[in-house]
Design an enzyme around this catalytic site. Structure first.
Site, short mmCIF file in Angstrom:
data_model
loop_
_atom_site.label_atom_id
_atom_site.label_comp_id
_atom_site.label_asym_id
_atom_site.label_seq_id
_atom_site.Cartn_x
_atom_site.Cartn_y
_atom_site.Cartn_z
N SER A 69 0.70 -1.13 0.09
CA SER A 69 0.04 -0.02 0.15
C SER A 69 0.79 1.09 0.15
O SER A 69 0.30 2.36 -0.27
CB SER A 69 -1.05 -0.08 0.90
OG SER A 69 -0.21 0.29 2.18
N LYS A 106 1.10 4.51 7.00
CA LYS A 106 0.17 5.48 5.92
C LYS A 106 0.90 6.73 6.04
O LYS A 106 1.43 7.30 7.35
CB LYS A 106 -1.17 5.40 6.49
CG LYS A 106 -1.94 3.92 6.45
CD LYS A 106 -2.08 3.64 5.09
CE LYS A 106 -2.58 2.19 5.16
NZ LYS A 106 -2.45 1.50 3.86
#
Length: 156
Positions: A69, A106
């Site tokens: 990701s 993230k």
């Protein structure tokens, strides 16, 4: 909800070991995309990777990344992230966070009262954190990424 492919397992988190610091050579020349001069290949000094990447051993730890990701930020599966919990989190920082019982890496984006945890791979949707409803804690800011170069795939 965090993608099940994406969470960082607890066994991938390691404290910095300040007692084990082997020194590696630091050469005084810069690397160019041309031909290097043999006369420039002398060792300037010996350097420890922790000396280069760790400011505060009490607040820094290593995390081994999983999933894809964050490949847009050069965080690949098996990359080692240097995470410092003493660095202030700003909108745009890449962080390691605890969200609803799972650890992830993230990009932190704050827009007013909304916190968005953004992936850098367009195949992954952002995570929206609802303060007061979700369990959320920033564990630290990623200050360095140690990884192998991405594998070259020849275009057809």
């Amino acid at each position: 909800m965090i993608d099940k492919i994406d969470p960082i397992p607890p066994e991938n988190i390691t404290r910095v070991d300040a007692t084990s610091r082997p020194l590696l050579p630091l050469y005084s020349f810069v690397v160019q995309a041309g031909f290097a001069s043999p006369a420039e290949s002398h060792i300037e000094r010996r350097l420890n990777l922790q000396d280069l990447c760790v400011n505060d051993t009490d607040c820094t730890y290593f995390v081994k990344a999983v999933g894809e990701s964050m490949i847009g930020d050069y965080i690949f599966p098996s990359s080692i992230l240097v995470v410092d919990s003493s660095v202030a989190v700003e909108s745009g920082s890449v962080i390691v966070a605890w969200v609803n019982g799972e650890c992830c890496v993230k990009r932190f984006v704050r827009q007013g009262k909304i916190i968005m945890l953004e992936s850098s791979n367009e195949k992954y949707l952002p995570i929206y954190v609802h303060i007061g409803r979700d369990q959320f804690r920033v564990l630290g800011v990623v200050t360095f990424i140690v990884s192998k170069p991405p594998r070259y795939v020849r275009p057809c």
